[in-house]
Design a protein around this motif. Structure first.
Motif, mmCIF file in Angstrom:
data_model
loop_
_atom_site.group_PDB
_atom_site.id
_atom_site.type_symbol
_atom_site.label_atom_id
_atom_site.label_comp_id
_atom_site.label_asym_id
_atom_site.label_seq_id
_atom_site.Cartn_x
_atom_site.Cartn_y
_atom_site.Cartn_z
ATOM 1 N N THR A 171 -25.444 17.271 -24.352
ATOM 2 C CA THR A 171 -24.721 16.992 -23.103
ATOM 3 C C THR A 171 -23.339 17.624 -23.123
ATOM 4 O O THR A 171 -22.919 18.289 -22.162
ATOM 5 C CB THR A 171 -24.592 15.472 -22.884
ATOM 6 O OG1 THR A 171 -25.900 14.897 -22.793
ATOM 7 C CG2 THR A 171 -23.816 15.184 -21.608
ATOM 8 N N ASN A 204 -22.432 21.033 -20.748
ATOM 9 C CA ASN A 204 -21.387 20.873 -19.729
ATOM 10 C C ASN A 204 -20.141 21.679 -20.076
ATOM 11 O O ASN A 204 -19.416 22.106 -19.174
ATOM 12 C CB ASN A 204 -21.044 19.393 -19.556
ATOM 13 C CG ASN A 204 -22.089 18.656 -18.741
ATOM 14 O OD1 ASN A 204 -22.174 18.816 -17.530
ATOM 15 N ND2 ASN A 204 -22.902 17.859 -19.415
ATOM 16 N N ASP A 262 -19.284 14.677 -16.936
ATOM 17 C CA ASP A 262 -20.493 14.706 -17.763
ATOM 18 C C ASP A 262 -20.165 15.092 -19.211
ATOM 19 O O ASP A 262 -20.760 14.563 -20.152
ATOM 20 C CB ASP A 262 -21.502 15.702 -17.177
ATOM 21 C CG ASP A 262 -22.111 15.215 -15.873
ATOM 22 O OD1 ASP A 262 -22.024 14.005 -15.603
ATOM 23 O OD2 ASP A 262 -22.660 16.045 -15.122
ATOM 24 N N SER A 311 -18.190 10.406 -11.554
ATOM 25 C CA SER A 311 -19.452 11.128 -11.321
ATOM 26 C C SER A 311 -20.036 10.765 -9.957
ATOM 27 O O SER A 311 -20.476 11.637 -9.205
ATOM 28 C CB SER A 311 -20.462 10.809 -12.427
ATOM 29 O OG SER A 311 -20.033 11.296 -13.674
ATOM 30 N N TYR A 337 -26.389 7.681 -18.686
ATOM 31 C CA TYR A 337 -25.685 8.696 -19.460
ATOM 32 C C TYR A 337 -26.514 9.980 -19.570
ATOM 33 O O TYR A 337 -25.972 11.090 -19.582
ATOM 34 C CB TYR A 337 -25.369 8.172 -20.861
ATOM 35 C CG TYR A 337 -24.433 6.989 -20.894
ATOM 36 C CD1 TYR A 337 -23.593 6.705 -19.807
ATOM 37 C CD2 TYR A 337 -24.375 6.139 -21.987
ATOM 38 C CE1 TYR A 337 -22.733 5.626 -19.820
ATOM 39 C CE2 TYR A 337 -23.508 5.056 -22.010
ATOM 40 C CZ TYR A 337 -22.693 4.805 -20.932
ATOM 41 O OH TYR A 337 -21.840 3.733 -20.957
ATOM 42 N N SER A 364 -26.085 12.970 -17.244
ATOM 43 C CA SER A 364 -25.042 13.962 -17.515
ATOM 44 C C SER A 364 -25.589 15.180 -18.251
ATOM 45 O O SER A 364 -25.029 16.271 -18.152
ATOM 46 C CB SER A 364 -23.917 13.324 -18.347
ATOM 47 O OG SER A 364 -23.315 12.260 -17.645
#
Length: 327
Positions: A43, A47, A75, A115, A287, A290
């Motif tokens: 993640t 990102n 994220d 988010s 989570y 993300s």
């Protein structure tokens, strides 16, 4: 002798009201933690690629991409901070005190709220781009988008404080023993402000976007849209805007799938104990969203694939690499 063994198993052996130390995880639990650690690393890495791409390459400095950048930042923080700490808290005693416990949970709420806010802003962006393309460049400027993003994060901070007000006012009030870190969130407030209202806005706007996009697509195929100058301008920009709306629509659908299970608990009228076992899976599902966003970009945005290639091959370190043509 038995008393000595029991005291060793306590988080704070000198306190009779201390929590017991968590038992060593079994094999299945260790495998789950390894998987979650991998998801956390993936993640953060994916990102970070999005953040570097949009920040460095000038061609990507558009209003829509600035919203994607803000979403990628939230994220990234989920992968870098929230998931690892969540894993550590599961199998360890909390030794930082009740105040730090309450303050810690401010961070994930800020990030998750940001988010959600970014998703709303993305929906508004697509609504204006599809439904009013002639005025889009003047209504949705970079300056306006930056202001909206800043307000989004500021509101997320205030929202987290409001949501955890009782816990911040009286830290540790929901702990059953010393060495535990549990906070209580009022389900009705979080459900309304954190889910129902923003999700309703997103769905209403995207339903409108979908209807207009379908009608515009039919008009472009039949050729009847180019009746006037205004329609001609619309046709020029509509293909790329519809494609962007479709991709971001997938992002929003995945977002709804990941967030809905957690908030469905609130529909029963129960308050949510953040660290309760029954909520653990739904929280990590939130989570995991993300991690999915940059994967969607990789499948549907050619510019992201090209940008990743520039980064991985270190071409991004070359002079004037920010001017690279990737669109």
């Amino acid at each position: 002798m038995a008393e000595t063994v029991e005291r060793v198993e306590l988080c704070f052996p000198q306190l009779n009201s201390s929590c017991r130390k968590p038992e060593p995880p079994n094999t299945n639990t260790v495998l789950i933690y390894i998987l979650l650690s991998f998801i956390s690393l993936l993640t953060a890495a994916l990102n970070l690629l999005v953040i570097i791409s949009i920040s460095h390459l000038r061609q990507l400095h558009t209003s829509t991409n600035l919203l994607l950048l803000s979403l990628a930042v939230s994220d990234f923080l989920v992968g870098l901070l929230v998931i690892p700490v969540e894993i550590l808290l599961t199998e360890t005693c909390w030794i930082l005190g009740d105040i730090m416990c309450a303050l810690y949970y401010v961070l994930p709420i800020i990030i998750i709220s940001a988010s959600v806010g970014n998703m709303v802003l993305i929906s508004v962006d697509r609504y204006v781009a599809i439904c009013d393309p002639l005025h889009y460049p003047t209504k949705v400027t970079k300056k306006i988008v930056i202001i909206c993003i800043c307000l989004c994060w500021i509101c997320s901070v205030f929202y987290s404080i409001i949501l955890l007000y009782d816990n911040l006012k009286q830290p540790g009030r929901y702990n059953s023993c010393y060495g535990e870190c549990v906070v209580n969130i009022t389900g009705a407030v979080d459900l309304a402000l954190g889910f129902i209202i923003p999700i309703s806005v997103i769905i209403v706007l995207y339903m409108r976007v979908f209807v207009v996009a379908v009608s515009q697509a039919r008009a472009m195929r039949s050729g009847i849209a180019a009746v006037s100058l205004q329609h001609s301008v619309k046709i020029t920009v509509m293909k790329s805007e519809i494609k962007a709306a479709r991709t971001l629509g997938i992002v929003i659908v995945v977002f709804l799938m990941c967030f809905s299970p957690y908030y469905c608990v609130s529909l029963t009228g129960q308050d949510i104990l953040v660290r309760s076992t029954t909520e653990a899976f739904m929280i990590f599902l939130m989570y995991f969203n993300s991690c999915l966003n940059p994967v969607i970009y990789a499948f549907f945005y050619p510019w992201f694939k090209k940008a990743v290639k520039l980064i991985v091959t270190l071409q991004i370190l070359q002079p004037d690499s920010c001017e690279a043509n990737i669109l």
